[in-house]
Each structure stands twice: as structure tokens, then as C-alpha cells.
Motif scaffolding. Sequence first.
Motif, PDB file in Angstrom:
ATOM      1  N   LYS A 467       0.831  -1.201   0.000  1.00  0.00           N
ATOM      2  CA  LYS A 467       0.000   0.000   0.000  1.00  0.00           C
ATOM      3  C   LYS A 467       0.870   1.258   0.000  1.00  0.00           C
ATOM      4  N   THR A 468       1.933   1.256   0.794  1.00  0.00           N
ATOM      5  CA  THR A 468       2.793   2.436   0.894  1.00  0.00           C
ATOM      6  C   THR A 468       3.483   2.729  -0.436  1.00  0.00           C
ATOM      7  N   ILE A 469       4.094   1.712  -1.023  1.00  0.00           N
ATOM      8  CA  ILE A 469       4.800   1.915  -2.291  1.00  0.00           C
ATOM      9  C   ILE A 469       3.812   2.244  -3.408  1.00  0.00           C
ATOM     10  N   GLY A 470       2.616   1.663  -3.350  1.00  0.00           N
ATOM     11  CA  GLY A 470       1.620   1.944  -4.374  1.00  0.00           C
ATOM     12  C   GLY A 470       1.182   3.395  -4.417  1.00  0.00           C
ATOM     13  N   LEU A 471       1.230   4.079  -3.278  1.00  0.00           N
ATOM     14  CA  LEU A 471       0.813   5.481  -3.226  1.00  0.00           C
ATOM     15  C   LEU A 471       1.855   6.423  -3.816  1.00  0.00           C
ATOM     16  N   ILE A 472       3.090   5.982  -3.943  1.00  0.00           N
ATOM     17  CA  ILE A 472       4.143   6.889  -4.411  1.00  0.00           C
ATOM     18  C   ILE A 472       4.874   6.341  -5.627  1.00  0.00           C
ATOM     19  N   ARG A 473       4.474   5.178  -6.129  1.00  0.00           N
ATOM     20  CA  ARG A 473       5.273   4.519  -7.152  1.00  0.00           C
ATOM     21  C   ARG A 473       5.147   5.205  -8.504  1.00  0.00           C
ATOM     22  N   ALA A 474       3.971   5.746  -8.826  1.00  0.00           N
ATOM     23  CA  ALA A 474       3.823   6.421 -10.115  1.00  0.00           C
ATOM     24  C   ALA A 474       4.708   7.661 -10.147  1.00  0.00           C
ATOM     25  N   PRO A 475       5.470   7.857 -11.208  1.00  0.00           N
ATOM     26  CA  PRO A 475       6.396   8.996 -11.257  1.00  0.00           C
ATOM     27  C   PRO A 475       5.656  10.317 -11.477  1.00  0.00           C
TER      28      PRO A 475
END
Length: 626
Positions: A467-475
Motif C-alpha cells: 500500500k505504501t509503495i503503491g501510493l508513491i510509485r507512479a512517477p
Amino acid sequence: DDRGSLLSIQSLHASPDSITKLVTRVRALTEELLPVEVTPSSIKEPTSRVITPQVISTYIAAAGDFHEALPYALLRARRDFMYEANHNPADYGENYGRAVACEVLARRVVRLAPPDRLNDIMSTRFSHCEWDGERSDLSTALELAIDTHCTIFLSSVEAQNIVMALWNGDIVQKNNEDHDIDYVIYRENRPMSFLDPSRLAVPKYQNHFKIMVWLFFLVVYSISIREPLDRIDPTNQRIDVPEVILYTLALSFLFEIAVTRSHQHLSQIYKVLRFASWRTFSFWNFVNLLTDALFTTAFVLRVIGLSSTGSTAELAKFRSFQVLSFASPLIWWLITVFDGYKYMGTLQICVARMLRESGIFFGLLSLLAIGFAQGLYALDVADGTSDEASTVLRQYVVLGKLVDSLAFRAPDYDKFKPSPASLALYYLWNVVTALILLNVLISLFASAYSDIVDDAEAEFLTFFATKTIGLIRAPDEFVYPAPFNLVEVFIAPFELCLPRKTYIEINRYIMLVLFFVPVVFVSFFEAVIDPNRNVLLREWAHTSIVFDDSPDAKNPKVTGEDAERGLVISKVPFSELIKEFPKTTMSAEATIVSELGIRTDALNKRMNKIEEKMDLILRLLQEKEK
């Protein structure tokens, strides 16, 4: 020694060719380590006789100057072994054991890294050569572990420290060219101003903002579905303000999903389907798609009603609110909104796993329903006459009598009394579904629930990392949370015609105006209230005794009145006390071998002394004879 060797190596940006060769070498080592099938439980144990300190040192030495890439290479090798295990059933046990060993080794290697190098090891982006010769997308060890669902690696303290740093915004993204990103320490790259709108990109604040918007969405939805009842003039087809807000929010949610997916190129989607198959698409993806489809259908029908007159307009409006009503159970499924909390997150994992396992049940049920429906139809036409096809299907298929007998436990035996053969077949259907299929479903649910509960901590930590990485993964350099992402639609085109610096300033001022209140709260919280940054609050929150490994903690000295009376705590030094402790960091076999080695050394020393004394006696006897 391992910790020191890791510390001596500087951060390296290895080439894809070097990473590929390192992965190949790690795979070869693992195949030599586990040439036969070994139970995964014996590999996962902290005192495993397979993953020993000597084995870990061997893998670290095998990486040469690419120590920081070793966890990534091990996780990449794990993915390869899992792929081979799933596509080669004959060697499933061997390859699955090797995959588990690679993941455990990655966790142990990271454990040996010094704390000041942990960020570089976990967040340095690497690329490797794919099977078709192309370079893979840049990815970190943490992202690769999330993509391949490595619960052992992601549940480690080191991985969770990085995840929590990303969640709290202590580590942030730095956008580079070609949609590439780096992870940097925020306090070393923070702007000079007190109000920083980019802090809304922090996963923790995104999650809180999403919860508030979703609760507001529920209120607006509850008001909108009462619109036909509250309207004074039922013939008036105009759209009300709550409906406008509702569909605007729904459009922003749909646009948010579309923008997120647009960052994934078609080649990436193909590779996901090729290597990870359907398992990458969760049940909640289907729920989101269904919810968006319902809102889109309701909006289209509402527009048709507004553009029509007479009975057509009334029917379109009626159908629009009917479709809108079907979305209610889906949007009130609040565990997807509060999944950042442990209880709700674990509950969501359990529900998703149980529903996924139920696919086996519904597959068998569909095949049996088709078979029994066809059998009943064959019995109906055996006398040479038949009802209309639509009537037969309505009576006998799964949506008719068969479903009634299964789902509602209300079988209609009277319908089949005229034909003993049909009645016998209908009896058989109820026996098969009640005694066999339902028990299969119960067993699948129990197995899925047991798997999650037995490893609930690791599963939730993995889910939280995802969940954490999914919130910031899009550049995305400028994050506009829904529903304000609709504003970004009008701003994004200016990136093509304005200088980079001007475009950044425009976004900064617009975000500061739109999110002024949230940004003020965030800035005040981080400057005054946040226990991680406020020493007084941190000391007040942690009032219990803090244990450390300092010499004073191990051998404390008595002071005050007790010291004057000559009382002492550390009569026996700490080092002497722990000599009697069992070696819990070693397996039973290793402990026995170690004890045997110690006793053998002692025995050899005694034998050497005996030999020396015997030689001395022999020399004395020889001298006496002379």
C-alpha cells in the motif's frame, strides 16, 4: 567482518549486464546449496542448518564489489525459481525450496548491513537484461519484493524501517529525467519555506486525505439517492447539486485510476500478465472496476434522461437511480479505505483470500449446473415434445430451480413429481451440492483463513508495504489527490510549452491555494506535534525504561545510599553470566558440532601434554640406562 566489508563499499549503479551476471551466479550457488528437495520450514528457521552464517558469508563474497545489488539479485533469482516451480510440477519442491532460500538469504544479508547503508541497499534502483534481450524497468529491492509478494523479506525489521520512513515522509522521491526516480532523505532536500505543498504526496497524509474525501463522498451519495423522494415536483428532470458533486467525485476517482494505469506501458502490462499471471489482479481491483462501471452507467442514463422528454426521460431517470442503488454495498465496503490500520488490513486480506479460493467452488458449481440443466432438458424432450427453450432455461438452469435449491435451500420437488426420472435427477443435484460442494467451499474458506491467521503479522506487513509503495510509485512530481486531480487535467498541458522552472512554480502556487488548509495542518503537525521530531513529546510518550546495550546497562553501578552501605548489583560480570546460556542462534546440529569441536580441542591438548610427558619419561629412562 561482513558488516565491515559492506561498509567499505560505496554506492554503485551497476549496469544491467553486471546485474544479470550476478543473478546467474546467485542461481548457480543456490542450485549447489540445495541440489535436492528441502522442506521450506527448515530453511526459514532462524537457526536453520541450511542458511548458516558461513553460507551467508559465501554469498556476500560471491557478490564481489556489488554488495548493494546482492539483495536485488537474490530476489530476482527467487522470482526465476518460482516461475520454474509453477511451470515444472516435477521439480516444484526443489525450485520452491530454492526460492525460499533466496528470500531468506536476502533478508539475512540486509540484516548484516549497517544502518547508515540500509537506505542505499533497499532503495537503489537496478535493471537487468530480460529473456528477450531488453532491459527491464528500474526497480529497487523493496519494489521487487512487493511485486513478487516476498512476505519473509518484507516482514523484516530492516524492510519495515524503510517502509515506515516512506510512509511518514522521512524518505521522499526525487524525480529525474525519463520518469526515473530516486529516494532521498527529506530533511537533506527540504525547501526553505514553512509551507510545503509537496508533503501531501507523503503516503500517510494521502491516506488521511483519502479517508476524509471518502467519508464526504458517502454523505453526498446518501443525499443523492434521496433526490427522487425529496423532490417537490417529480416531473422536473433537472439535476441537483448533490448529484453534480457525486458524479464529479466519481469522475475524479475514475480519472485517478486511469492516470495511475497510464504510467504503466503496454509492455509492462504484458510482462505482468506473462510472468505474474492473474494473481497480480486482486479482488479489490474487480470491485473498483465494478463500482466505476455502475457510476458510469448511472451517469449515462441520467444524461439520456436530461436530454429526453416524456416517458423516455422518466424511464431513464428511474433506471439511473436503480443502477446507482446497486453501488451502495460496494462503496460502503469501508475496509478498503481503512486498510492502513492493522485490524482492517488483516480483515481485508482474509476476505480477499477467501473469495479468491471460492473461485474453485463456483467453477465446479457452474459445470455441474450446466450438466444437470442439460440432463433435465434431455428428460423433458425424451417424449418427443418440448416447451419453449426460454421456458425450459428459466425453470431448470442455475438461475432458476437449481439456484433456489442451493442458495436458498428451498427445493421445489412438486415441480418434478410428474416425471420420476426428473425427480431423481433433481434429488441428486441437491445431494451433490449440499453434501459435497458446500463442504468443499467450507474447507476452502477454512484453509484460506488458517493460512492468513497463522502468518497474519507477515501478511499484514507485506500488505502495508504494498500500500505504501503503491501510493508513491507512479512517477508523478505534483500529486493532486482526488477530487482535485481534475484540476491537474487543465494544468498538465502547460508542461509542454512552459519552461521547467516556470511550470514548477505554477504547480506550487496552485497546490498551495487548493490545499492551504491541509498543508497548514501538516506543517504544524511536523513542526510541533509529531513525536518523531519533537523531543519533549517523544520522551513523554515513551515513559517506560529504555533498554540499551551499553556497558553501564550490562554492569550497572549502585549509587546513593545503597552504595554507601556497600551493596553491589554486578557482583558477577555480565560476560560471566551469559557463559551458561544456550546458543540459541545456532541449530541443534551446529551446537552439537560446536561442543564436539570444543571438547575435541580440549582432548587434543590433553593428549599433547600426555605425549610430552611420555617423551620426557622416555628420555629420562634412556639417560638412566646410559
